[in-house]
Scaffold this active site. Structure first.
Site, PDB file in Angstrom:
ATOM      1  CG  LEU A   1      48.065  72.601  31.779  1.00  0.00           C
ATOM      2  CD1 LEU A   1      48.457  71.488  30.851  1.00  0.00           C
ATOM      3  CD2 LEU A   1      46.573  72.832  31.724  1.00  0.00           C
ATOM      4  NE  ARG A   2      53.544  73.781  39.514  1.00  0.00           N
ATOM      5  CZ  ARG A   2      54.706  73.131  39.514  1.00  0.00           C
ATOM      6  NH1 ARG A   2      54.827  72.018  40.162  1.00  0.00           N
ATOM      7  NH2 ARG A   2      55.734  73.607  38.868  1.00  0.00           N
ATOM      8  N   GLY A   3      47.727  74.120  38.417  1.00  0.00           N
ATOM      9  CA  GLY A   3      46.563  74.415  39.237  1.00  0.00           C
ATOM     10  C   GLY A   3      45.443  73.429  38.982  1.00  0.00           C
TER      11      GLY A   3
END
Lengths: 373, 588
Positions: free
Chosen positions: A310-312
């Site tokens: 989910l970092r993106g």
């Protein structure tokens, strides 16, 4: 005769007999002053400049990775950024540059100071610290202060580069040549925002939040995926193709080299106004609205591209918010999202080792497919 | 056009470098060691002002000697940490000489490049944190043959690229002496260059396909130095020509377009918008009113002069590639071989005794000794401030040995192979490339077809390049199997001499029909291939033969047997099996 002359000239001076080769460490931290090329005077390279500015507005976005050909002014831009950034408040006498406004990220020394009385603050430039190749581990994390230990028998901690980079930028040129064991150290600290030193009987913990800026040439080798993931942005720079732009770059550089002071004076007002813009955007950024439609778009884009984790998505939304703030908008719009999407996502695509099309193309394609209709 | 003889150019190159060593960053001397090169270096040292520091950098230099670090002797004597300057700092104001640069490790090259850029040595080692100003020029002596060359990062930054093998010392009457150099150094800051000249150099660089903008910048500096040497207050045509010959021509990646095309290209260029900072750039009297516009005649003259200076060998290569299109990428020195100088990476420090082959970690040893100093001095009743180090303080660095593996793919791109399944072979290689990427191996690619085997990709870790290279793999022609095996062996031999481990993967259908001397004939070709295979076995390389024929035939299997190689037939080698095979030779 020729030979003797050559030998004479090439003899390397003996190291220990000449007093000038040995110097005391008292000269620590004495950095030579050097003229820096003004940020506003950099021709083109808009994506790189924007990524650096956004990273300065919202440091929690993670770092900026700049990959590109040689001689495209990668290092120039980062050095220029250091001169551009507005000053920040720090606690006076703090070796880690603690933030007087934040109580959570403080070093033990400042906590102790807080107990005894009021904290003094001062203005200091935002640190842009070089992590040179060939750096040793003790200088990165910090270690026992040898001088104190040897001369006075005192066990003291000598802070390393991570301490110096706290709340600033940590710049690694040729990041793909950095040795693996140094990369490991960085990964750990970058994730936790805290540097924990347990060595030589020392146990020290201090805040180390920094924006990682790395530059490199992809032809020299790839970057480890774990390190790649830490960077919020990845931008690609190219040498400009168009003759007029090229002439302009060369001309500005040449007049800078001829008379740095005059050149810097000429661009100071533009740098100054950009500095004000950054300061204003920083103050505004947390109040910029993120509509649900934007979040949805970001999610759909990331799903379509198949980015890992989910970092993106998080980075994409926050970068769009920082951009909106920089453009003096109160709400994040689609154009902001699309503008930052390539730079925030292109290094997060699942690695299709041999896909012919570049990551940038894939991101662009996904954007048109999803949102043009 | 006035193409001056090459010899004064060489002398002028030295002279420009002597005038502005740091500004021009250096000279790349591409020639074998020899008397001429020695004369060349002696001449350079002769015309440098006296007391200019000159330091030689051995190619195997340790990082700590290059950058500086803790001075053990002085530290132990005085009882407090003292630092020693490294070679980079010692060379401040002078020059560094770097012999056998083609062997230089990328790390050392990066240090040199960073210091050239900033003029500052940044030292963060062994508890020392220092920045020292150091401005110097580098003389890079590159003795590389074929595809060996000095690291690209360094080559790109260095202004002058020359071949010194034709150097002869100019006579005294030419005026090359340290007095003239010193005078030129004084004049140089006041030499002006007009907009047209800058634009011309940019344009010429572009027409030679020079991507990096460092090249025109360096050319400007060189032109200034040349004007200063000639006693001119302003850069003029001969200076531009010299700069183009010395700096732009050797970097050429394409030949300039023919005259008509050139005209067509220059014409539609928009008149330059009056640049914002033109007020401070000095205008010259014979300049017309649009200063940034490229002067076509001047450009033509410079272009021609530079083209005449392109070395013969480069010219041949450029003609072969023959495209007049401007590549977007910088040339990047495709031949730069990445090599590892590491003997494993340090994984930590432990207490230890000084045996053979261990490396004492000085700083950690001192750190271990430090806390005990007060006590020990009391014990020994010593009043001096010397550091007392005892055996139990010794700390040694542990290294994790990890030699690098380089996988050489020798791919049969001949007609028989191409018709059958070149595409499939490419797919298989891509799979193997993926494997190599995971293991951080390097890869090299040799394609053989017609009468020769060509090294398409020198060892690299860059998948980008491997991909690009594979996509462009052409097919068709005979099968020179013997030649391919020999060239793979030669490459592997070079790799092994560097301390890395080569693995050879030959992908062929085994239908050799070109003998090692290039003549046709199936029988001799097969015999030659087997002979080459036997030689390879004797050399002891790990190898794998992948049979790419539609049905497994005995030819490839027999070859594998003679080579002492593993054998796999592609029809049965699915992706998993292939990966396993690529990994298995490593275990042996």
């Amino acid at each position: 005769m020729l030979l003797t002359r050559m030998l004479r000239r090439q003899r390397i001076a003996p190291v220990f007999d000449e007093p000038r080769t040995v110097e005391s460490l008292d000269r620590n931290f004495e950095s030579p002053k050097k003229a820096t090329f003004p940020f506003s005077a950099i021709v083109g390279q808009d994506e790189m400049k924007l990524a650096l500015v956004i990273a300065a507005i919202d440091p929690s976005l993670g770092g900026v990775l700049v990959f590109g050909d040689r001689g495209t002014g990668k290092s120039t831009a980062i050095r220029a950024l250091a001169a551009l950034l507005p000053k920040m408040h720090v606690i006076a006498d703090c070796r880690y540059g603690c933030d007087p406004c934040s109580t959570s990220a403080r070093c033990d020394e400042c906590r102790a100071r807080e107990q005894t009385g009021l904290l003094k603050t001062k203005l200091a430039p935002v640190p842009v610290v070089d992590l040179p190749l060939g750096v040793t581990e003790d200088r990165v994390v910090g270690a026992l202060d040898l001088e104190m230990a040897l001369t006075r028998g005192v066990k003291a901690f000598q802070p390393g580069l991570l301490a110096r980079a706290n709340r600033g930028f940590l710049y690694i040129d040729e990041v793909n040549l950095l040795e693996d064991h140094i990369v490991d150290l960085l990964l750990d600290v970058a994730a936790s925002g805290e540097n924990l030193v347990e060595r030589e009987g020392l146990s020290v913990r201090h805040p180390a939040r920094f924006v990682l800026v790395g530059t490199g040439n992809p032809e020299e080798g790839e970057l480890r995926p774990q390190l790649l993931d830490r960077f919020g942005f990845s931008v690609e720079v190219k040498t400009p193709d168009d003759l007029q732009t090229r002439i302009e770059v060369v001309r500005r550089r040449d007049s800078f080299e001829q008379d740095p002071a005059a050149f810097m004076a000429k661009w100071e007002s533009q740098d100054e106004s950009l500095r004000h813009q950054i300061t204003a955007a920083r103050g505004r950024v947390s109040s910029v609205l993120i509509p649900d439609s934007i979040r949805e778009q970001a999610a759909r884009l990331c799903m379509a591209l198949g980015t890992d984790g989910l970092r993106g998505e998080l980075t994409l939304i926050r970068a769009a918010r920082a951009l909106a703030s920089f453009e003096e908008s109160n709400v994040v719009e689609t154009k902001h999202l699309h503008h930052v999407a390539p730079a925030t996502l292109r290094h997060r695509l699942r690695r299709n080792v041999l896909d012919e099309s570049s990551s940038s193309v894939r991101v662009e394609r996904a954007i048109t497919e999803l949102f043009s209709a | 056009m006035t193409s001056e003889p090459a010899v004064p150019d060489l002398a002028m190159a030295v002279c420009l470098f002597a005038i502005d060593p740091h500004g021009l960053k250096g000279i790349l001397v591409k020639s074998r060691a020899g008397l001429n090169r020695d004369h060349f270096i002696a001449f350079m040292q002769d015309i440098l002002p006296s007391l200019t520091p000159v330091r030689r950098v051995p190619v195997s230099i340790a990082e700590e000697r290059l950058l500086g670090g803790i001075d053990l002797a002085a530290t132990l004597r005085s009882g407090r940490p003292l630092s020693a300057r490294g070679l980079l700092a010692e060379a401040d104001g002078g020059i560094l000489i770097l012999p056998t640069a083609e062997r230089l490790s990328p790390t050392i090259a990066a240090h040199l490049a960073a210091t050239l850029d900033d003029g500052i040595v940044r030292l963060e080692r062994d508890g020392i944190s220092e920045q020292r100003v150091s401005r110097f020029g580098i003389v890079v002596l590159d003795e590389g043959i074929d595809d060996e060359s000095a690291p690209g990062a360094l080559v790109e930054r260095i202004a002058i690229h020359i071949d010194a093998s034709a150097f002869t010392q100019p006579g005294d009457e030419e005026g090359f002496n340290c007095g003239a150099i010193a005078a030129a150094r004084k004049r140089m800051p006041f030499v002006v260059i007009d907009e047209t000249s800058i634009a011309t150099l940019c344009s010429v660089a572009r027409q030679f396909g020079v991507g990096s903008l460092r090249a025109p910048l360096l050319a400007i500096r060189a032109a200034r130095a040349a004007a200063a040497f000639a006693g001119r207050a302003k850069v003029e045509e001969p200076d531009l020509m010299l700069a183009a010959r010395l700096i732009l021509a050797p970097r050429a990646t394409v030949l300039p377009a023919s005259e008509q095309q050139q005209q067509a290209e220059t014409q539609p260029e928009p008149p330059a918008q009056e640049p914002s900072d033109s007020s401070e750039s000095q205008q010259n009297d014979d300049d017309n009113n649009s200063p940034a516009l490229v002067d076509p005649t001047l450009e033509e003259i410079i272009l021609e002069a530079a083209a005449a200076a392109i070395p013969e060998s480069l010219l041949e290569r450029l003609k072969l590639t023959g495209s007049a299109s401007m590549p977007a990428r910088s040339m990047g020195k495709a031949g730069a071989i990445k090599q590892s100088s590491k003997l494993g990476r340090p994984t930590g420090v432990r207490a230890g005794t000084l045996r053979d082959g261990v490396r004492l970690n000085i700083v950690e040893t001192l750190r271990a000794a430090a806390p005990w100093q007060t006590l020990r001095r009391r014990d020994t009743l010593s009043r001096s401030s010397r550091v007392e180090v005892r055996a139990e303080d010794f700390r040694v660095t542990r290294y994790k040995q990890k030699t690098e593996t380089i996988t050489i793919f020798a791919v049969d791109a001949s007609g028989s192979s191409a018709f059958n399944r070149l595409a499939e072979v490419k797919g298989a290689i891509e799979l193997l490339l993926g494997e190599c990427y995971v293991r951080r191996d390097q890869v090299a690619l040799i394609a053989f077809r017609g009468r020769s085997a060509e090294l398409l990709l020198p060892p690299t870790r860059s998948l980008v390049r491997a991909k690009r290279c594979l996509a462009q793999l052409p097919g068709g022609g005979g099968t020179p199997l013997a030649i391919a095996i020999d060239s793979a062996s030669a490459l592997a031999d070079g790799i092994r001499r560097k301390g890395q481990t080569p693995i050879i993967i030959i992908m062929t259908d085994g239908q050799a029909n070109i003998a090692s001397d290039g003549t046709q004939g199936r029988e001799r070709a097969v015999q030659d291939a087997i002979a080459a295979g036997k030689r390879m076995r004797l050399a002891g390389f790990t190898a794998l033969v992948i049979d790419t024929s539609p049905r497994a035939r005995p030819a490839a299997a027999r070859l594998a047997g003679e080579m002492g190689a593993e054998y796999a037939a592609l029809p049965y080698a699915d992706s998993k099996a292939l990966s396993k095979l690529a990994a298995s030779p490593r275990l042996r």
